[in-house]
Design an enzyme around this catalytic site. Sequence first.
Site, mmCIF file in Angstrom:
data_model
loop_
_atom_site.group_PDB
_atom_site.id
_atom_site.type_symbol
_atom_site.label_atom_id
_atom_site.label_comp_id
_atom_site.label_asym_id
_atom_site.label_seq_id
_atom_site.Cartn_x
_atom_site.Cartn_y
_atom_site.Cartn_z
ATOM 1 N N GLU A 213 0.816 -1.209 0.000
ATOM 2 C CA GLU A 213 0.000 0.000 0.000
ATOM 3 C C GLU A 213 0.857 1.270 0.000
ATOM 4 O O GLU A 213 0.542 2.247 -0.692
ATOM 5 C CB GLU A 213 -0.953 0.022 1.202
ATOM 6 C CG GLU A 213 -2.114 -0.972 1.095
ATOM 7 C CD GLU A 213 -1.726 -2.418 1.370
ATOM 8 O OE1 GLU A 213 -0.631 -2.638 1.913
ATOM 9 O OE2 GLU A 213 -2.513 -3.322 1.040
ATOM 10 N N HIS B 277 -11.645 -5.702 7.470
ATOM 11 C CA HIS B 277 -12.300 -5.490 6.169
ATOM 12 C C HIS B 277 -13.557 -4.635 6.312
ATOM 13 O O HIS B 277 -14.328 -4.520 5.387
ATOM 14 C CB HIS B 277 -12.707 -6.827 5.538
ATOM 15 C CG HIS B 277 -11.552 -7.635 5.031
ATOM 16 N ND1 HIS B 277 -10.634 -8.212 5.858
ATOM 17 C CD2 HIS B 277 -11.191 -7.966 3.771
ATOM 18 C CE1 HIS B 277 -9.745 -8.879 5.122
ATOM 19 N NE2 HIS B 277 -10.057 -8.744 3.855
#
Lengths: 380, 326
Positions: free
Chosen positions: B60, B129
């Site tokens: 990321e 998530h």
Amino acid sequence: MPRTVLEPRFQVEYLSILDSDGNLDTALEPKLSDDELRALYRAMVLGRRLDERMVRLQRQGRIGTFAPIKGQEASQLGSVFTLRPTDWMVPSFRETAAMIRRGWPIEKLLLFFAGYLEGGQPAPDQHDLPVTIPVATQLPHAVGLAYAVQYRGDDAVVMVYFGDGATSEGDFHEALNFAGVWQVPVVFVCQNNQWAISVPLKKQTHSKTIAQKALAYGVPGLQVDGNDVLAVHAAAREAVDRARAGDGPTLIECVTYRLGVHTTADDPTKYRSEEEVRAWERKDPLTRFRAYLEKKTLLEDGLEQRVDADIAAAVARFEAMGPPDPLTLFDHLYAELPPHLAEQRAELERRLRAGAAPAAPAPETPPSATPMRGQRLTRR
Amino acid sequence: MARLNMVKALNLALAQEMERDRDVLILGEDVGVDGGVFRVTDDLQRTFGSQRVIDSPLAEAAIIGTAVGMALYGLKPVCEIQFSGFAFQCFHQVENHAARYRLRTQGRFHCQMVIRMPYGGGVRALEHHTESEEQFYAHIPGLKMVIPSGPRNARALLASAIRDPDPVVFFEAKALYHAAKEEVPDEPETFPIGKARVVSEGRDLTLVAYGAMARVALEAAEQVRAEDGAEAEVIDLLTISPLDRETIVRSVAKTGRAVVVHEAARSFGPGAEIAASIMEGAFLSLEAPVRRVTANDVAFVGFAREKAHVPDAARVVAAVRETLAF
């Protein structure tokens, strides 16, 4: 089943051309013109003397904390001299000499270290990023720039600087990995100056070299005597040529030494010995390059004085700048000032005006001697 | 006009913006061949090629970090972070650089880039998530923070975000991806960033919500209208930062009562900023304290317990009734 060898053993090379005793490998000596050699030496002298001047400016309170470069002139100038103005240079925070070579006016760098972001503004045609302080965070930017260069089909190479400490950061590894996968024109220049503030290299990594870290990413890595400006130049030339030819990134580890403090807020006597520093002083990059030029009769008379005069003129320009308007602090956050910032700007403007105006008249009734609940009894 | 769900609507915005501007490119994990784990970038690599729709390595920080570099060069990257719960690994690149480059270089460089991430609960997803942590981004000067609430505004706001010269963090509610279809114009459409919408008018109370909670707020408003005869005005923020305080304050000045609904944790969440803005702008009109209906101040609890965590219409209705009765 026996284990099989998937990769032949890696080799990590070390390059040295002009050692600290003045021995020269003429076969490897880069073919630099007399003018280039003189310019290189002048830039090194400027780097060294500006550094000394800046330490004095900091001690006098005229600029804030900064990171001196003393001892690392060859690492940064040998490499940056291989760039064209149209190439990109991405510094960390210890590349003053390289940044000046790239066209940053000295007074602008002083302005930055005096606490003004105006000092981080590259000129409109300058392909340089500003000083970046969070360690290793600039490395992926260089890879992204290089991707964009390749995407647009432009002829440019990106060179990015960082120290040995940065190689422990995730951003270093991610940047090398992305650069390897994308095969973009970027040259990673690690100035391994042996110390990340107080932490020595042996506590930073168990690898024998930093150069070898590139190999895991499928990227060539080369270790070079970072105090040998000819070797750094030769290594950088090879890497820049490789990048420009479309053959991808390179990691160069310049083995050098920070002869001074980490920053002007640091006291290295707490963590390293005088003997160690003295040993590295004998490998000073300026001394050996000066001797090399002397043999070639390329030393200029009065160079130090001319450099000092240039520095003095830049310091005078810096001090003549005067403080920028505080209200401009809102100017460059967004392309357009959003309403809440327009309000905060107006609030600051009112405060500044009130500060400049004469004191408000005393209230008609003096406050009662008995404090109200919650009222402060102490004066601040 | 076509009836599209939010996934298809976002895909349409990306395709049209890439068609319109060669500098727009996409990078992220699985965005190419796979079309993204939610299929938002479906087929784009086939149309625009792997140089423009980049299946990046799994990192990321480097996705955002290299996108910053691309943006400094003049490209307009649209990054996908697979789930907002993973974005802490690139948070330093967002805060230190994407948000600050214009300021750091006093206008010489800026980062025209979009960081898309799915957020929020309601889809029975695993730990990390399901977060709703927009407050981190809303707090960063130099960023814009957009959260659409349905297919049409998602498409129009994503197009605006891509064209916006400032970096935009764009949250997409997973619960809304397939929740509903809406008429979406074929021609490119943009909505202004920084403007909230009054989606249902009313005079008794103001409900402020966004993202997946905009639908929850609307549902609650319909219920109190039907059962209590009370009229709640519903504001869908669409942009969290910069916050459209004017629309909120104007509404509360009229209604005198406000309830803020969000999926983010309560303490130091967007509701606190909204309540403070109401205090500053409509204090004398207030008939009741501003209420917040939010997730609990606990890390996301796992989907088995998410009904106890994520606000629903029943909780909003209860808060509305208490506020009306105050």
